[in-house]
Design a protein around this motif. Structure first.
Motif, PDB file in Angstrom:
ATOM      1  N   SER A 112     -62.330 -28.122 105.091  1.00  0.00           N
ATOM      2  CA  SER A 112     -63.492 -28.628 104.641  1.00  0.00           C
ATOM      3  C   SER A 112     -63.672 -28.556 103.276  1.00  0.00           C
ATOM      4  O   SER A 112     -64.327 -29.461 102.324  1.00  0.00           O
ATOM      5  N   LEU A 113     -63.319 -27.386 102.444  1.00  0.00           N
ATOM      6  CA  LEU A 113     -63.472 -27.171 101.140  1.00  0.00           C
ATOM      7  C   LEU A 113     -62.842 -28.349 100.272  1.00  0.00           C
ATOM      8  O   LEU A 113     -63.305 -28.660  99.567  1.00  0.00           O
ATOM      9  N   ARG A 114     -61.488 -28.554 100.737  1.00  0.00           N
ATOM     10  CA  ARG A 114     -60.820 -29.457  99.870  1.00  0.00           C
ATOM     11  C   ARG A 114     -61.561 -31.187  99.965  1.00  0.00           C
ATOM     12  O   ARG A 114     -61.398 -31.763  98.914  1.00  0.00           O
ATOM     13  N   ILE A 115     -62.291 -31.174 101.183  1.00  0.00           N
ATOM     14  CA  ILE A 115     -62.970 -32.622 101.447  1.00  0.00           C
ATOM     15  C   ILE A 115     -64.187 -32.420 100.389  1.00  0.00           C
ATOM     16  O   ILE A 115     -64.206 -33.464  99.612  1.00  0.00           O
ATOM     17  N   HIS A 116     -64.734 -31.347 100.332  1.00  0.00           N
ATOM     18  CA  HIS A 116     -65.960 -31.260  99.107  1.00  0.00           C
ATOM     19  C   HIS A 116     -65.543 -31.613  97.866  1.00  0.00           C
ATOM     20  O   HIS A 116     -66.086 -32.010  96.989  1.00  0.00           O
ATOM     21  N   ILE A 117     -64.233 -30.801  97.593  1.00  0.00           N
ATOM     22  CA  ILE A 117     -63.598 -30.843  96.236  1.00  0.00           C
ATOM     23  C   ILE A 117     -63.530 -32.388  95.656  1.00  0.00           C
ATOM     24  O   ILE A 117     -63.837 -32.812  94.837  1.00  0.00           O
ATOM     25  N   GLU A 118     -62.713 -33.164  96.772  1.00  0.00           N
ATOM     26  CA  GLU A 118     -62.591 -34.518  96.391  1.00  0.00           C
ATOM     27  C   GLU A 118     -64.105 -35.435  96.124  1.00  0.00           C
ATOM     28  O   GLU A 118     -63.895 -36.166  95.559  1.00  0.00           O
ATOM     29  N   PRO A 126     -71.780 -31.603  90.586  1.00  0.00           N
ATOM     30  CA  PRO A 126     -71.073 -30.123  90.652  1.00  0.00           C
ATOM     31  C   PRO A 126     -70.951 -29.817  92.333  1.00  0.00           C
ATOM     32  O   PRO A 126     -71.779 -30.197  93.142  1.00  0.00           O
ATOM     33  N   LEU A 127     -69.810 -29.201  92.380  1.00  0.00           N
ATOM     34  CA  LEU A 127     -69.485 -28.468  93.621  1.00  0.00           C
ATOM     35  C   LEU A 127     -70.193 -27.162  93.724  1.00  0.00           C
ATOM     36  O   LEU A 127     -70.222 -26.353  92.631  1.00  0.00           O
ATOM     37  N   ILE A 128     -70.780 -26.773  94.656  1.00  0.00           N
ATOM     38  CA  ILE A 128     -71.368 -25.320  95.055  1.00  0.00           C
ATOM     39  C   ILE A 128     -70.678 -24.760  96.065  1.00  0.00           C
ATOM     40  O   ILE A 128     -70.690 -24.982  97.235  1.00  0.00           O
ATOM     41  N   ILE A 129     -70.167 -23.453  95.475  1.00  0.00           N
ATOM     42  CA  ILE A 129     -69.496 -22.847  96.053  1.00  0.00           C
ATOM     43  C   ILE A 129     -70.078 -21.407  96.591  1.00  0.00           C
ATOM     44  O   ILE A 129     -70.524 -20.587  96.051  1.00  0.00           O
TER      45      ILE A 129
END
Length: 268
Positions: A112-118, A126-129
């Motif tokens: 899921s994280l990699r999908i959001h990064i893409e 911006p990505l929110i982590i």
């Protein structure tokens, strides 16, 4: 009045169902002139979007929280990109890794994280982590993604290690200060923030969670970001007004889409 932005709150959560309008008005009265309310799962997106549409000072972000990845179908990059076309959708997430509560779903969280990064790479938003008890994997995945294609990012509610802070700052990411940084026993965390460049700091509430003193133990709300910012000012040896001005500039730089909307609203 000094103005400031709550860069991360959850105004759709049930804690605000009975008093949402009053909470928003208290924020505005306190000088909190912008809020980013965060959608953490797809079924909530229409509600979160409606809150942003109904209030000029409110923007929203959209993603799947890492603790929800086993309860929701994973979103696609294409879906995130499509939702991002809304004029008030200004960030991707929150996403991330949480091994404190949900380590059993670590593999799915990474996907899921990699999908959001893409999606962040594709949209320029911006990505929110969210990061908890996953520092090594978090630093590695964020760095791998950045080396493949740069993107912008904020480590929301940062309360992780100095090592993860350095890894994020080395990528020119931002650290967001929540009420945790104002807790009396959080000196180690305040030291991490003090070692960071001022131009990489945001403030947030993560409301309704993590209310700072003097409201600890109550539901948090966006107006309380002022209390956290006053502690941030002390950490950096600044007046509240100068610290607020710095974090406003940082927010405008990172959340450029929200800044452009705000500027257009003032002009028009």
């Amino acid at each position: 009045m000094t103005t400031i932005t709550d860069s991360h709150c959850h105004l759709d959560f049930p804690a605000f169902d009975e008093n949402r309008e009053a909470v928003i008005q208290r924020a505005l009265d306190a000088g909190v002139h912008r809020m980013v309310t965060i959608c953490t799962k797809p079924p909530s997106e229409p509600t979160v979007r409606a809150i942003a549409e109904q209030h000029d000072p409110i923007f929203y972000a959209y993603g799947i929280h890492p603790m929800s990845v086993t309860k929701q179908p994973l979103v696609s990059v294409e879906h995130l990109v499509e939702v991002s076309r809304h004029p008030k959708m200004v960030g991707i997430g929150e996403t991330g890794l949480d091994y404190h509560y949900t380590a059993d779903s670590a593999a799915l969280q990474k996907t899921s994280l990699r999908i959001h990064i893409e999606a962040a790479q594709e949209t320029g938003l911006p990505l929110i982590i969210h990061a908890r008890a996953a520092d090594e994997d978090m630093a590695r995945i964020l760095t791998e993604g950045y080396r493949a294609k740069p993107y912008s990012c904020v480590m929301h509610c940062f309360s992780s290690s100095a090592e993860l802070a350095r890894a994020a700052l080395d990528l020119n990411f931002y650290l967001s200060m929540s009420g945790i940084a104002a807790f009396p026993k959080s000196q180690d965390l305040r030291d991490i923030f003090a070692a960071a460049p001022l131009d990489r700091i945001l403030v947030e509430t993560d409301s309704p969670y993590l209310a700072p003193p003097p409201h600890r133990g109550r539901d948090n709300e966006p107006s309380y970001v002022v209390h956290t910012a006053k502690v941030g000012a002390q950490v950096f040896g600044l007046s509240y007004e100068d610290f607020a001005k710095a974090t406003e500039a940082n927010f405008d730089r990172l959340f450029a889409k929200a800044a452009a909307w705000s500027a257009a609203s003032v002009a028009g």
